[in-house]
Scaffold this motif. Structure first.
Motif, short mmCIF file in Angstrom:
data_model
loop_
_atom_site.label_atom_id
_atom_site.label_comp_id
_atom_site.label_asym_id
_atom_site.label_seq_id
_atom_site.Cartn_x
_atom_site.Cartn_y
_atom_site.Cartn_z
N GLY A 131 0.77 -1.10 0.24
CA GLY A 131 0.04 0.04 0.09
C GLY A 131 0.79 1.18 0.02
N GLY A 132 0.14 2.50 0.17
CA GLY A 132 0.98 3.61 0.20
C GLY A 132 1.71 3.81 1.49
N THR A 133 1.40 3.27 2.42
CA THR A 133 2.26 3.54 3.61
C THR A 133 3.64 2.83 3.56
OG1 THR A 133 0.29 3.61 4.89
CG2 THR A 133 2.61 2.94 6.35
N HIS A 162 1.21 13.09 4.80
CA HIS A 162 0.37 11.89 5.61
C HIS A 162 1.26 11.33 6.56
CE1 HIS A 162 -1.27 7.73 6.03
NE2 HIS A 162 -2.33 8.60 5.78
N ASN A 192 -4.56 14.36 1.48
CA ASN A 192 -5.80 13.73 1.95
C ASN A 192 -6.85 14.41 2.51
OD1 ASN A 192 -3.55 13.62 3.54
ND2 ASN A 192 -4.59 12.32 4.66
N ASP A 240 4.45 11.73 -2.87
CA ASP A 240 3.26 10.89 -2.33
C ASP A 240 2.01 11.27 -3.13
OD1 ASP A 240 0.74 9.87 -1.25
OD2 ASP A 240 1.83 10.13 0.83
N GLN A 248 -3.31 10.38 -3.02
CA GLN A 248 -4.64 11.01 -3.35
C GLN A 248 -4.89 11.61 -4.49
OE1 GLN A 248 -7.20 10.54 -1.33
NE2 GLN A 248 -6.42 9.75 0.60
N SER A 257 -1.71 4.13 -4.13
CA SER A 257 -2.34 2.90 -3.45
C SER A 257 -3.37 2.66 -4.30
CB SER A 257 -2.53 3.45 -2.05
OG SER A 257 -3.29 2.62 -1.28
N HIS A 306 -6.45 1.08 -3.04
CA HIS A 306 -7.79 1.50 -2.56
C HIS A 306 -8.50 2.89 -2.74
CE1 HIS A 306 -6.97 2.44 1.67
NE2 HIS A 306 -5.85 2.40 1.18
N LYS A 307 -7.46 3.63 -3.12
CA LYS A 307 -7.98 4.93 -3.20
C LYS A 307 -8.40 5.29 -4.44
CE LYS A 307 -5.90 5.95 0.95
NZ LYS A 307 -6.54 6.26 2.13
N CYS A 329 -6.62 8.01 8.15
CA CYS A 329 -6.12 7.05 8.87
C CYS A 329 -6.14 7.27 10.60
CB CYS A 329 -4.60 6.77 8.29
SG CYS A 329 -4.39 6.33 6.56
N1 PLP Z 1 -0.58 8.79 1.55
C1 PLP Z 1 -1.63 9.36 1.58
C2 PLP Z 1 -1.74 10.92 1.23
C3 PLP Z 1 -2.68 8.78 2.05
O1 PLP Z 1 -3.96 9.52 2.02
C4 PLP Z 1 -3.05 7.57 2.65
C5 PLP Z 1 -3.97 6.70 3.02
O2 PLP Z 1 -4.80 7.56 3.56
C6 PLP Z 1 -1.67 6.71 2.81
C7 PLP Z 1 -0.56 7.42 2.09
C8 PLP Z 1 -1.52 5.51 2.96
O3 PLP Z 1 -1.88 4.57 2.20
P1 PLP Z 1 -2.33 3.04 2.40
O4 PLP Z 1 -3.76 3.23 3.02
O5 PLP Z 1 -2.46 2.35 1.00
O6 PLP Z 1 -1.34 2.55 3.45
#
Ligand code: PLP
Length: 384
Positions: free
Chosen positions: A67-69, A100, A155, A180, A183, A203, A205-206, A326
């Motif tokens: 994922g994004g994290t 984020h 976000n 990043d 979003q 990511s 799921h967004k 989050c």
């Molecule tokens: N970066 C941004 C700007 C986000 O909004 C989010 C999730 O809300 C993430 C990273 C993290 O992504 P993930 O939920 O896929 O780990």
């Protein structure tokens, strides 16, 4: 039921669902040489091409993650450790104060665990954009190479960040740039090559894809060090058997996405915000003077705690969010609004409506009706 929390997680698009269903029929490991393994490998590589095409990158430099994290962490740690191996040592980490938590938290962890790293947050303007003058001042300090992290769109507020200017500044000072785009991707043009970034993260799921899959996109020569070791997956940059169904879903959604929905979402968001001002003339929309992603509206109803409004909306079946996705459920005011100079008491009444590919006028109408009911109830209470 109106679901207006797409910045937290968007609803699964049919194309992603279909691609995942197909992938679930395959039982091979993409690293196996037999027929089933090769079919699984083909699914992963097709998805890589689709994701690369979505952001105009070379598929060879798309690394699938959880994922994004994880993608953000991989870029940050990779820049620090990889630069130690490849020269041009990264000594400074700068992130906008509105990043984020996955960026800010990883930077904190790096500052604790890696020696000789300086880190700073670049302030934001009242309109929700990174302060370019402050970044310029930081870049002028000459104490080692800097990595700069600025998101493409926020976000919480949807405010689109001046990445072209950031990129120019970073290049002038031989820094590294991490964007990043979690979003931004699918909502504004996201062109890795044109941004001239070293790293870009997305990511699924967004976008209407599955949860638990994302990607780090990087320049071929960007410093990098794997954080997970073992097998040679992802060109030895992230070991572990691939999440084949998730990756296939990501590819499915990447292929399906176009910009056809954006003007419709902007129209719906505008309808929402003018309706909001009718119910609550004192409502404050954050970032409204800036360019925003078409789907996002972050606003405060002064005097009404966000949790009160969230519960009232939820009782009517309307799902929105307070503060960052989050940290939904946490009561602490948003660090993004704080960085924009919003006082804590106002930030505590902030709500975020985020529309998605399947949002409709009736979703907006139901949300406004529920907010209107809440407003009437509160006015009656005050009058009593
Ligand atoms: N970066 C941004 C700007 C986000 O909004 C989010 C999730 O809300 C993430 C990273 C993290 O992504 P993930 O939920 O896929 O780990």
């Amino acid at each position: 039921m109106p679901y207006l929390d797409h910045n937290a997680t968007s609803t699964l698009r049919p194309e992603a669902r279909a691609a995942m269903a197909r992938a679930c029929q395959i039982h091979g490991n993409p690293s196996s040489v037999h027929r089933s393994g090769r079919v699984a490998r083909a699914l992963v590589e097709d998805a890589r091409e689709q994701v690369a095409r979505l952001v105009n990158a070379n598929p060879a430099n798309v690394i699938f993650t959880s994922g994004g994290t994880e993608a953000n962490a991989l870029a940050l740690w990779g820049a620090v450790h990889g630069s130690a191996e490849s020269g041009g040592l990264v000594r400074r980490l700068y992130a906008s104060a509105i990043e984020h938590d996955s960026i800010l938290g990883t930077m904190n962890a790096i500052a604790v665990r890696a020696t000789g790293i300086r880190r700073a947050q670049v302030p934001a303007t009242r309109d929700g954009a990174v302060d370019l003058d402050a970044l310029r001042d930081l870049m002028r300090e000459s104490s080692g190479r800097a990595l700069v992290a600025v998101m493409a769109a926020n976000n919480e507020t949807g405010v689109v960040q001046p990445i072209a200017e950031v990129s120019k500044l970073v290049r002038q000072h031989d820094g590294l740039l991490l964007v990043d785009a979690v979003q931004a991707c699918g909502k504004i043009a996201t062109d890795f090559a044109a941004l001239d970034a070293d790293y870009l993260t997305v990511s699924a799921h967004k976008l209407g894809g599955p949860q638990g899959v994302g990607a780090l996109v990087m320049k071929e020569d960007a410093p990098f060090a794997a954080q997970i070791h073992g097998g040679g997956q992802e060109r030895s940059r992230r070991a572990g058997t691939e999440n084949v169904a998730g990756i296939a879903g990501f590819g499915g959604v990447a292929k399906a996405i176009g910009d056809d929905n954006i003007s419709r979402l902007e129209m719906l968001r505008n309808v929402f915000e003018s309706g909001l001002r009718n119910c609550f003339p004192a409502a404050i929309v954050f970032g409204h003077n800036s360019q925003r992603t078409a789907n996002t509206s972050n606003f405060a109803l002064p005097g009404i705690a966000a949790e009160t409004a969230l519960i009232a909306l939820d009782l009517d079946g309307v799902m929105v969010s307070s503060g960052a996705a989050c940290s939904s459920g946490k009561v602490k005011p948003s660090h993004v609004l704080k960085a924009m100079g919003v006082p804590d008491d106002l930030a505590r009444s902030a709500l975020r409506v985020s529309l998605g590919w399947d949002s409709s006028e009736s979703d907006v109408d139901a949300t406004l009706a529920s907010l209107g009911k809440l407003g009437t109830r509160i006015s009656a209470r005050k009058a009593a």
